[in-house]
Every structure is written in C-alpha cells, then in structure tokens.
Motif scaffolding. Structure first.
Motif, PDB file in Angstrom:
ATOM      1  N   SER A   8      11.695  -4.594   7.516  1.00  0.00           N
ATOM      2  CA  SER A   8      10.505  -5.127   6.846  1.00  0.00           C
ATOM      3  C   SER A   8       9.685  -3.958   6.312  1.00  0.00           C
ATOM      4  O   SER A   8       9.917  -2.805   6.686  1.00  0.00           O
ATOM      5  CB  SER A   8       9.678  -5.980   7.809  1.00  0.00           C
ATOM      6  N   PRO A   9       8.718  -4.216   5.444  1.00  0.00           N
ATOM      7  CA  PRO A   9       7.963  -3.123   4.803  1.00  0.00           C
ATOM      8  C   PRO A   9       7.124  -2.277   5.742  1.00  0.00           C
ATOM      9  O   PRO A   9       6.922  -1.084   5.491  1.00  0.00           O
ATOM     10  CB  PRO A   9       7.072  -3.858   3.799  1.00  0.00           C
ATOM     11  N   SER A  10       6.607  -2.863   6.861  1.00  0.00           N
ATOM     12  CA  SER A  10       5.700  -2.089   7.715  1.00  0.00           C
ATOM     13  C   SER A  10       5.677  -2.622   9.137  1.00  0.00           C
ATOM     14  O   SER A  10       5.656  -3.839   9.345  1.00  0.00           O
ATOM     15  CB  SER A  10       4.272  -2.132   7.157  1.00  0.00           C
ATOM     16  N   PRO A  11       5.632  -1.732  10.148  1.00  0.00           N
ATOM     17  CA  PRO A  11       5.493  -2.187  11.529  1.00  0.00           C
ATOM     18  C   PRO A  11       4.049  -2.547  11.888  1.00  0.00           C
ATOM     19  O   PRO A  11       3.809  -3.262  12.859  1.00  0.00           O
ATOM     20  CB  PRO A  11       5.966  -0.981  12.349  1.00  0.00           C
ATOM     21  N   THR A  12       3.081  -2.051  11.108  1.00  0.00           N
ATOM     22  CA  THR A  12       1.654  -2.265  11.406  1.00  0.00           C
ATOM     23  C   THR A  12       0.959  -2.882  10.196  1.00  0.00           C
ATOM     24  O   THR A  12       0.080  -2.266   9.589  1.00  0.00           O
ATOM     25  CB  THR A  12       0.980  -0.942  11.790  1.00  0.00           C
ATOM     26  N   PRO A  13       1.303  -4.092   9.826  1.00  0.00           N
ATOM     27  CA  PRO A  13       0.799  -4.681   8.580  1.00  0.00           C
ATOM     28  C   PRO A  13      -0.710  -4.895   8.552  1.00  0.00           C
ATOM     29  O   PRO A  13      -1.320  -4.872   7.482  1.00  0.00           O
ATOM     30  CB  PRO A  13       1.528  -6.019   8.503  1.00  0.00           C
ATOM     31  N   PHE A  14      -1.330  -5.075   9.716  1.00  0.00           N
ATOM     32  CA  PHE A  14      -2.755  -5.408   9.735  1.00  0.00           C
ATOM     33  C   PHE A  14      -3.663  -4.189   9.591  1.00  0.00           C
ATOM     34  O   PHE A  14      -4.887  -4.329   9.595  1.00  0.00           O
ATOM     35  CB  PHE A  14      -3.083  -6.192  11.004  1.00  0.00           C
ATOM     36  N   LYS A  15      -3.057  -3.022   9.463  1.00  0.00           N
ATOM     37  CA  LYS A  15      -3.835  -1.804   9.229  1.00  0.00           C
ATOM     38  C   LYS A  15      -4.127  -1.586   7.746  1.00  0.00           C
ATOM     39  O   LYS A  15      -4.914  -0.695   7.397  1.00  0.00           O
ATOM     40  CB  LYS A  15      -3.085  -0.587   9.772  1.00  0.00           C
ATOM     41  N   TYR A  16      -3.511  -2.381   6.883  1.00  0.00           N
ATOM     42  CA  TYR A  16      -3.574  -2.116   5.442  1.00  0.00           C
ATOM     43  C   TYR A  16      -4.095  -3.329   4.672  1.00  0.00           C
ATOM     44  O   TYR A  16      -4.053  -4.458   5.152  1.00  0.00           O
ATOM     45  CB  TYR A  16      -2.182  -1.742   4.912  1.00  0.00           C
ATOM     46  N   PRO A  43       0.823  -1.218   0.000  1.00  0.00           N
ATOM     47  CA  PRO A  43       0.000   0.000   0.000  1.00  0.00           C
ATOM     48  C   PRO A  43       0.856   1.267   0.000  1.00  0.00           C
ATOM     49  O   PRO A  43       1.947   1.289   0.588  1.00  0.00           O
ATOM     50  CB  PRO A  43      -0.807  -0.131   1.291  1.00  0.00           C
ATOM     51  N   ALA A  44       0.355   2.285  -0.632  1.00  0.00           N
ATOM     52  CA  ALA A  44       1.109   3.535  -0.749  1.00  0.00           C
ATOM     53  C   ALA A  44       1.384   4.170   0.607  1.00  0.00           C
ATOM     54  O   ALA A  44       2.405   4.839   0.795  1.00  0.00           O
ATOM     55  CB  ALA A  44       0.343   4.508  -1.650  1.00  0.00           C
ATOM     56  N   ALA A  45       0.488   3.999   1.557  1.00  0.00           N
ATOM     57  CA  ALA A  45       0.621   4.649   2.857  1.00  0.00           C
ATOM     58  C   ALA A  45       1.625   3.966   3.788  1.00  0.00           C
ATOM     59  O   ALA A  45       1.948   4.490   4.853  1.00  0.00           O
ATOM     60  CB  ALA A  45      -0.745   4.704   3.538  1.00  0.00           C
ATOM     61  N   VAL A  46       2.130   2.805   3.388  1.00  0.00           N
ATOM     62  CA  VAL A  46       3.020   2.036   4.251  1.00  0.00           C
ATOM     63  C   VAL A  46       4.380   2.703   4.397  1.00  0.00           C
ATOM     64  O   VAL A  46       4.945   3.224   3.435  1.00  0.00           O
ATOM     65  CB  VAL A  46       3.193   0.609   3.678  1.00  0.00           C
ATOM     66  N   THR A  47       4.908   2.704   5.619  1.00  0.00           N
ATOM     67  CA  THR A  47       6.275   3.159   5.879  1.00  0.00           C
ATOM     68  C   THR A  47       7.085   1.980   6.408  1.00  0.00           C
ATOM     69  O   THR A  47       6.557   1.111   7.110  1.00  0.00           O
ATOM     70  CB  THR A  47       6.310   4.289   6.916  1.00  0.00           C
ATOM     71  N   ALA A  48       8.359   1.946   6.090  1.00  0.00           N
ATOM     72  CA  ALA A  48       9.211   0.803   6.426  1.00  0.00           C
ATOM     73  C   ALA A  48       9.461   0.712   7.926  1.00  0.00           C
ATOM     74  O   ALA A  48       9.328   1.692   8.670  1.00  0.00           O
ATOM     75  CB  ALA A  48      10.524   0.899   5.677  1.00  0.00           C
ATOM     76  N   TYR A  49       9.826  -0.477   8.338  1.00  0.00           N
ATOM     77  CA  TYR A  49      10.099  -0.749   9.750  1.00  0.00           C
ATOM     78  C   TYR A  49      11.514  -1.295   9.885  1.00  0.00           C
ATOM     79  O   TYR A  49      11.963  -2.126   9.082  1.00  0.00           O
ATOM     80  CB  TYR A  49       9.099  -1.777  10.282  1.00  0.00           C
TER      81      TYR A  49
END
Length: 301
Positions: free
Chosen positions: A254-262, A237-243
């Motif tokens: 990894s691609p995101s610290p909060t994967p279940f939000k997207y 997702p475009a809104a994802v920030t890396a972790y």
C-alpha cells in the motif's frame, strides 16, 4: 386466601415455560458472555455501544463506528503504523465456542447502512476467525466494491453485490469446521436463508494437522490498507513512503504505513455497522435468526 393462591398458581404456571426458554436457550447460545472489545480498537467514545435502534429484534443492538484517523495499538501491534484501524469484539477466552477440530454454527443479523461507502482496494472486514500465531484469518468477510469471503489458503467466495448488503438487515448463518479430515462440508454461509458459499475441503492450514490452535471470532469493523483508498481518491503526499507486509499467502502493498500523518486531500468515510442477535452453537436451529424467530424463541439481547 385460597382463591388468591390458586390464581397466583395459574398465572405462574403459564409464565414458567416462557421464563425457562428465555433463560436457557437464547442466553446459552449468546456470544455476549464470551466476547470483549479488542485491545487494538480505537479509543474514541463512539466506538461501540448497545443502542435502542435500529434493531433486528426486541429493543437493543450493538453499534460500531470508525472515522478517519481512528486507530489503536497494543503491546504487540500498532494499527496506526501498519495502515489500519478497527473496532472489534473478540472471543474471550479463545476456543470459548470456536474450537479446533470441531464444527460450530454462528448466527446473527448485520445492518449495513444504505450510505455505506466502499473503500475500494482497501478492505473493510466485518467478521473473521483468527488462529494464534497465524497472520491470515482462517476465514474473513470483506465488504468492498465486490464483497467476498476469504479463507486462510487464499481461496475465495463471492457473496453478492454490495447493493444487496446495503440499506437492510442481513440475516447471516455460518458453519465452520476447524478440522482437517472426516467432513463432507467444512464451511457454509447462508444469507437470508440462502446458501451463498460452501466449501467441501478443509480451510485450516496443513500446519495445524496435529495441533490444536487457539481460535477466536472477531466482529465489528476492521479497515486495512486504507492508504489505497486515500491515494485513489486524493493525492499522494510527497513525503509518503510505501508499505509492504508479508504473510502466509505472500504479501500486500500500500502507499503508506502511517496514512493519518498526512493530508491526502480526502478523508476516509465514516463507517457505522449494527449487529444483533449474535449466537454460537452446535446446530443451525440454535443460532439461525429466522429459524428461531419462526419458532417463537425470544430474542437474545
């Protein structure tokens, strides 16, 4: 009346050895009296249960389950914001059977379903021992495309193909010595009676040379850096920030610290793992599932 008494005495005499064995040897080595659910485990009702089947021996086994979106938090950590999810049993109190400076044998059976899906570059951990104040496990078992055992200093052992683990009960026996000197062997792992990993050098960090850390075994299902799987199988997702996370051996990204939000266009596969006959003891013959079975020792649970 005398004949009734004699008959009762004879029956009781034959039963006593078996009852003593059931009460003493198996229950003494069972880990169930010194484990409880990890507070970070997700809260869904299906997370853990004692079930009637499938079982390795007798009539019940431990069943763990985790699905997409399942994650938990405690006062000191949040899996939901650190790219993780788990349901684990943990050793309580710490050092109950995993003792600093000493060796311990663990024995158990684990059933990995034939439809188990690897998370690829993400991690599915099925067992670990943690030392308080140290992020990396002292040792851990990870089941992904290429199953491996990882030690606190970054050394690894390959433990067979994923296919060799799936669709069957695997009888596991592990020796771990949590000291820094004086041993010829510090770690061994047997699978179905065959030695698949051995370490002749200490795996405990040098920082613990003059310390006695609090140690705790954990087992169940622990998935980490799960956004790696979601990104590889779906779309980021475009809104994802890396972790990024730092630890004693460097760091992990990894691609995101909060994967279940997207919405990644895919979901994590559901994982179900069964454990049975889990023991800890001072000798291999006290915990090894196959040895105990051959000796006619009753099941532990």
């Amino acid at each position: 009346m005398r004949s009734v008494f004699l008959s009762l005495f004879v029956v009781t005499s034959f039963l006593l050895p078996e009852l003593a064995l059931t009460k003493e040897r198996p229950l003494r080595n069972s880990v169930l009296k010194n484990v409880r659910l990890e507070s970070l485990s997700h809260r869904q009702s299906y997370r853990h249960a004692m079930v009637a089947g499938p079982v390795r021996r007798r009539d019940r086994a431990q069943r763990f389950e985790i699905r997409h979106g399942d994650c938990g938090r405690s006062s000191g950590w949040d899996d939901c914001s650190t790219d993780r999810g788990r349901v684990e049993m943990k050793e309580r109190p710490k050092n109950a059977f995993s003792k600093p400076g000493q060796g311990v044998w663990y024995g158990y059976s684990v059933l990995v379903p034939k439809d188990f899906v690897s998370l690829g570059r993400a991690n599915t951990m099925l067992g670990q021992v943690k030392a308080e104040g140290w992020l990396m496990p002292m040792w851990s078992i990870t089941l992904n495309d290429y199953p491996y055992l990882l030690f606190a200093d970054g050394q690894t052992c390959k433990i067979g193909s994923l296919a060799s683990w799936r669709g069957r009960w695997n009888d596991i026996t592990i020796f771990a010595h949590y000291g820094r000197q004086g041993q010829n062997v510090y770690f061994q792992m047997f699978k179905d009676g065959k030695l698949i990993c051995q370490r002749k050098t200490p795996f405990m960090p040098a920082e613990f040379r003059n310390k006695r850390p609090k140690l705790g075994l954990k087992y169940g299902i622990y998935n980490s850096f799960v956004s790696r799987y979601l990104a590889s199988k779906g779309r980021t997702p475009a809104a994802v920030t890396a972790y990024a996370q730092t630890h004693e051996n460097g760091g992990s990204k990894s691609p995101s610290p909060t994967p279940f939000k997207y919405d990644w266009g895919v979901r994590l596969p559901t994982h179900v793992i069964h454990y049975d006959e889990f023991r800890a003891g001072a000798r291999r013959e006290d915990v090894d599932v196959r040895m105990l079975e051959a000796q006619g020792v009753p099941p532990v649970d």
